[in-house]
Enzyme design. Structure first.
Site, short mmCIF file in Angstrom:
data_model
loop_
_atom_site.label_atom_id
_atom_site.label_comp_id
_atom_site.label_asym_id
_atom_site.label_seq_id
_atom_site.Cartn_x
_atom_site.Cartn_y
_atom_site.Cartn_z
N LYS A 131 64.81 87.59 17.26
CA LYS A 131 66.27 87.65 17.36
C LYS A 131 66.98 86.73 16.37
CE LYS A 131 67.03 89.49 21.94
NZ LYS A 131 65.66 89.70 22.48
N GLU A 191 77.43 88.40 23.81
CA GLU A 191 77.08 88.59 25.21
C GLU A 191 75.57 88.52 25.31
OE1 GLU A 191 77.66 91.53 23.53
OE2 GLU A 191 75.86 92.67 24.04
N SER A 227 56.84 90.69 19.07
CA SER A 227 58.27 90.33 18.97
C SER A 227 58.60 88.94 19.49
CB SER A 227 59.11 91.38 19.69
OG SER A 227 58.73 91.49 21.05
C1 LIG Z 1 65.21 90.83 23.11
C2 LIG Z 1 63.77 91.07 22.95
C3 LIG Z 1 63.24 92.37 22.82
C4 LIG Z 1 64.07 93.62 22.94
O1 LIG Z 1 65.11 93.74 22.01
P1 LIG Z 1 65.03 94.72 20.78
O2 LIG Z 1 66.41 94.71 20.23
O3 LIG Z 1 64.62 96.05 21.28
O4 LIG Z 1 64.04 94.16 19.83
C5 LIG Z 1 61.88 92.51 22.61
N1 LIG Z 1 61.08 91.43 22.54
C6 LIG Z 1 61.54 90.17 22.67
C7 LIG Z 1 60.59 89.03 22.61
C8 LIG Z 1 62.90 89.94 22.89
O5 LIG Z 1 63.36 88.69 23.01
#
Ligand SMILES: *Cc1c(COP(=O)(O)O)cnc(C)c1O
Length: 393
Positions: free
Chosen positions: A89, A111, A377
């Site tokens: 993010k 938000e 992610s």
């Molecule tokens: C917020 C988040 C997601 C989901 O958000 P996307 O916009 O779909 O990437 C996935 N993995 C992690 C670790 C997150 O913090």
């Protein structure tokens, strides 16, 4: 057929900017300026420098030897979990805070549901000395206390949304109301590839650094820029958009988007938006969303807070309906098991969102010489209590 955005702000039939008239000036200012600003050499230089020295990029592309052995294929993990603040993010919030500065803004609103985007936003506001107001549903504030504490520690003001179900969509309404009232000095940082055009495209471009790096990292390791598969979990879709970005038009690279089935697709407790969704408008764009027959948005459910979103970004709606990406839904139980497995096979505790994509190996058989890149992610520190409760460790 193209899979990326067209000049009108649409991915196929999805996207656009369906917003109240009062928001036109804010959105128009962004639409008219974002590409030009992103193309400025000084913008690029500052973005790249911060990604390197502050975020810690490039994130490694790690060959997961034991996981590969177990599933008899070649698995690489793109380590977004190693970024500052623990997920992908931050790539987007760094980009947007630089954008806000170039537009002369001094105040940031955002938000957040689970609080991850709120933390990433509060982080870059501290870095750039910007006033930061985070809207968060009252219920989420109670559920996500550690992230609320982080945001406050970073100097942000957390404002509770007290209306409706007091969760993410109510926080979104409050943020939009704030923006309408403060069009001149305020930039609204949206945290995924959702929202009115140009947000989905702008966020995808900031996250595209992920696939840009995968290309040269894979070239060094395998002699090719192209994996056979790129796999990512999808909440709103930003980490997947970043991992897919440079492969969108290359149909030899298979794309797999993993959604949260929750307690099962047909259980009524799910967040598998593409499969369960119908065309509708959410957060200012036309996309696929879960709704009742009379168009009320359905409450999504997933054990992972980050996948618990009733819609999906317009890029992914198009990837789904066009068949460019394969969409697979993974239940809470499958995800938790895959998260434990990665922890014990590779010594990496993944975010529960990410664990959904890791469960793919129990759903799909890959060839021995397939090269698979999974976008890792985020890290699982924030989810430890959840894992512990689930496994009664
Ligand atoms: C917020 C988040 C997601 C989901 O958000 P996307 O916009 O779909 O990437 C996935 N993995 C992690 C670790 C997150 O913090």
């Amino acid at each position: 057929m193209g899979y990326n955005i067209n000049e009108k702000g649409y991915y196929g039939e999805f996207g656009g900017a369906y917003i109240p008239e009062m928001l036109y000036p804010n959105i128009e200012e962004l639409q008219l300026n974002y590409l030009q600003i992103m193309a400025e050499p000084s913008f690029k230089a500052e973005f790249d420098q911060l990604l390197k020295d502050y975020v810690g990029r490039p994130s490694p592309l790690y060959f997961a030897k034991r996981l590969s052995k177990k599933y008899n294929t070649k698995i690489y993990l793109k380590r977004e979990d190693l970024n500052h603040t623990g997920a992908h993010k931050i790539n987007n919030t760094i980009g947007q805070i630089l954008m806000a500065q170039r537009l002369g803004k001094t105040r940031i609103i955002a938000e957040t549901g689970a609080g991850q985007h709120g933390v990433a936003t509060a982080t870059v506001c501290a870095l750039m000395n910007m006033k930061c107001i985070i809207y968060m549903g009252e219920i989420d504030i109670a559920r996500q206390a550690p992230n609320v504490a982080r945001m406050k520690m970073l100097g942000a003001e957390v404002r509770p949304a007290l209306s409706g179900s007091r969760t993410l969509k109510d926080a979104t309404n409050e943020a939009i109301r704030d923006w309408i009232n403060n069009p001149v000095d305020t930039h609204y940082i949206i945290g995924s590839v959702v929202g009115p055009h140009p947000y989905p495209d702008m966020v995808a471009r900031f996250q595209a650094v992920i696939s840009e790096e995968i290309q040269w990292q894979l070239k060094n390791k395998e002699g090719t820029t192209k994996p056979n598969y790129v796999i990512a979990c999808v909440g709103g879709g930003s980490n997947a958009a970043g991992a897919f970005y440079h492969y969108l038009e290359d149909i030899n690279v298979n794309l797999i988007a993993v959604e949260a089935a929750g307690k099962g697709i047909n259980s009524g407790k799910s967040a598998a938006t593409s499969v369960l969704g119908r065309e509708g408008i959410i957060h200012g764009s036309k996309t696929l969303l879960m709704q009742t027959n009379d168009g009320q948005i359905t409450e999504p459910y997933s054990i992972s807070a980050g996948l618990d979103y009733p819609g999906v970004g317009p890029m992914h709606a198009h990837l789904y309906t066009s068949g460019r990406a394969e969409f697979i839904s993974i239940t809470d139980d499958e995800a938790m098991t895959a998260g434990l497995e990665l922890s014990q096979l590779e010594g990496i505790i993944p975010a529960i969102e990410t664990s959904h994509s890791l469960a793919i190996f129990n759903h799909k058989q890959f060839k021995t010489d397939d090269i698979i890149v999974i976008n890792l992610s985020g890290r699982g520190d924030k989810d430890l209590q959840n894992y512990i409760d689930y496994f009664k460790i």
